[in-house]
Scaffold this active site. Structure first.
Site, PDB file in Angstrom:
ATOM      1  CE  LYS A  87      -5.945   1.902  -0.438  1.00 26.18           C
ATOM      2  NZ  LYS A  87      -6.509   1.903   0.880  1.00 26.18           N
ATOM      3  CE  LYS A 116      -3.561   2.465   2.532  1.00 30.74           C
ATOM      4  NZ  LYS A 116      -4.558   2.414   3.605  1.00 30.74           N
ATOM      5  NE  ARG A 156      -5.710   9.697   3.092  1.00 30.26           N
ATOM      6  CZ  ARG A 156      -4.407   9.928   3.021  1.00 30.26           C
ATOM      7  NH1 ARG A 156      -3.956  11.182   3.064  1.00 30.26           N
ATOM      8  NH2 ARG A 156      -3.541   8.936   2.912  1.00 30.26           N
ATOM      9  CB  SER A 188     -11.522   7.133  -3.678  1.00 33.38           C
ATOM     10  OG  SER A 188     -10.347   7.622  -3.045  1.00 33.38           O
ATOM     11  CE  LYS A 240      -3.495   8.049   6.624  1.00 33.77           C
ATOM     12  NZ  LYS A 240      -4.637   7.115   6.495  1.00 33.77           N
TER      13      LYS A 240
HETATM   14  C1  PBG Z   1      -7.019   3.825   5.449  1.00 36.50           C
HETATM   15  C2  PBG Z   1      -7.544   3.510   4.085  1.00 36.50           C
HETATM   16  C3  PBG Z   1      -7.446   4.385   2.993  1.00 36.50           C
HETATM   17  C4  PBG Z   1      -8.082   3.772   1.912  1.00 36.50           C
HETATM   18  C5  PBG Z   1      -8.562   2.530   2.357  1.00 36.50           C
HETATM   19  N1  PBG Z   1      -8.204   2.383   3.708  1.00 36.50           N
HETATM   20  C6  PBG Z   1      -6.883   5.745   2.900  1.00 36.50           C
HETATM   21  C7  PBG Z   1      -5.594   6.057   3.508  1.00 36.50           C
HETATM   22  O1  PBG Z   1      -4.717   5.203   3.667  1.00 36.50           O
HETATM   23  O2  PBG Z   1      -5.436   7.226   3.855  1.00 36.50           O
HETATM   24  C8  PBG Z   1      -8.210   4.401   0.560  1.00 36.50           C
HETATM   25  C9  PBG Z   1      -9.158   3.789  -0.391  1.00 36.50           C
HETATM   26  C10 PBG Z   1      -9.527   4.666  -1.537  1.00 36.50           C
HETATM   27  O3  PBG Z   1      -8.952   5.760  -1.776  1.00 36.50           O
HETATM   28  O4  PBG Z   1     -10.442   4.270  -2.272  1.00 36.50           O
HETATM   29  N2  PBG Z   1      -6.946   2.865   6.391  1.00 36.50           N
END
Ligand code: PBG
Length: 335
Positions: A259, A201, A211, A285, A228
């Site tokens: 991801k 990720k 978010r 997203s 992050k």
């Molecule tokens: C956080 C999480 C995120 C997404 C899924 N779980 C965002 C992040 O890491 O800030 C993003 C999924 C998306 O953008 O569709 N635990």
């Protein structure tokens, strides 16, 4: 040219001549059974609140969510990944609401599974929907704590397994969490609950609309890291994904995830070649929002660009695709 000798006997166009022949030589297929539809849950009743930066995706109260799940099942989508939008007043430093038995998210999972036992529910295991700092782990003195976060993730995971989630989705990127979760689940008797590890990720700019939907972005504050990057991976890195995937495999993951998906097709292909576990790709997203924005401007034909996009992720080697377009794809291919 009168005396042109065609070079060789091969004419690849012969296999593209008719739709029937093209069907015979099609190399990549994308069945709806490989897709996962994300769902955003809110507390309350009768709520269907569109995410501004992701048109067509809604924050749903449980009653509306049940309707949505039913529609998806009717179109052939049987897998769902569910995220909670938690009101600010229920958040604290340590994310205790994440495993509170009164948690609306856990109650909704119970209701969905009792109404639709055939639906597969995937959870989200991370602190960011529940903690006031908007980080996936505990924040102390400007740092994200790793080992101190693990027991909290395990409490969330056990509560989710008890609520009926089929597969847990640890999205937090703390080291050692897959093994920790697996052991905790087994000790609590949840040996059949699976784990879909967010293995590679990346610290991506493409999570924006998500978010927005959950109001889960890192909060402003002197002692709160603004991004992050100390736990999510650097977009520049590929070999590091192999290290993460090897660890998650050894720790007992049932799926490995990459991801985002589109900017990381090379990473999907790399994991596919090096691991036997099913590979999931999260078409996130921001990637979906780009397509919607271009289509809304009339710059792209959504009905063609969307399936082409999902097919590309599949062709790279994803067995499972998590996409906000799962239901739309199912409805499109059904008719
Ligand atoms: C956080 C999480 C995120 C997404 C899924 N779980 C965002 C992040 O890491 O800030 C993003 C999924 C998306 O953008 O569709 N635990």
């Amino acid at each position: 040219m009168d005396n042109f000798d065609f070079p060789g006997l091969q004419r690849p166009r012969r296999n593209r001549r008719t739709a029937a022949v093209r069907g015979l030589v099609k190399e990549t297929h994308l069945p709806v059974t490989s897709l996962v539809q994300p769902l955003f849950l809110v507390d309350g009743r009768g709520i269907r609140n569109e995410v501004t930066s992701l048109p067509g995706t809604f924050r749903l109260s449980t009653d509306e969510c049940l309707r949505e799940v039913e529609e998806c099942l009717t179109s052939g989508v049987t897998n769902f990944i569910v995220f909670p939008a938690v009101p600010e007043e229920l958040k604290d430093k340590t994310g205790t609401y994440g495993y509170d038995p009164a948690n609306f998210y856990l109650q909704a999972a119970r209701e969905i599974k009792s109404r639709f036992p055939e639906a597969c529910l995937i959870s989200d295991v991370a602190l960011d929907p529940y903690n006031i700092d908007g980080h996936d782990g505990l924040v102390r003195n400007g740092r994200i704590l790793n080992d101190e976060t693990l027991p909290i993730l395990a409490k969330m995971g056990i509560a989710q397994a008890a609520a009926g989630f089929d597969i847990l989705g640890p999205s937090d990127m703390m080291d050692g969490r897959i093994g920790y979760l697996r052991q905790a689940l087994d000790k609590a008797g949840f040996t059949e609950t699976g784990i879909m590890a967010y293995s590679a990720k990346y610290a991506s700019a493409f999570y924006g609309p998500f978010r927005d939907a959950l109001d889960s972005a890192p909060k402003d504050g002197d002692d709160i890291p603004k991004d992050k990057k100390t736990y999510q991976m650097d977009p520049a890195n590929q070999r590091e994904a192999l290290i993460e995937a090897a660890l998650d495999t050894a720790e007992g993951a049932d799926f490995l995830m990459v991801k985002p998906a589109l900017n990381y097709l090379d990473v999907i292909a790399l994991l596919r070649q090096n691991f036997e576990l099913p590979i999931a790709a999260y078409h996130v997203s921001g990637e979906c929002a780009m397509l919607l924005a271009a289509a809304r401007n009339g710059w792209l034909d959504f009905d063609r660009a969307m399936p082409e996009t999902l097919l590309a992720i599949r062709r790279a080697g994803a067995d499972v695709i998590i996409t906000y377009f799962a239901k739309a794809y199912a409805q499109m291919t059904q008719s």
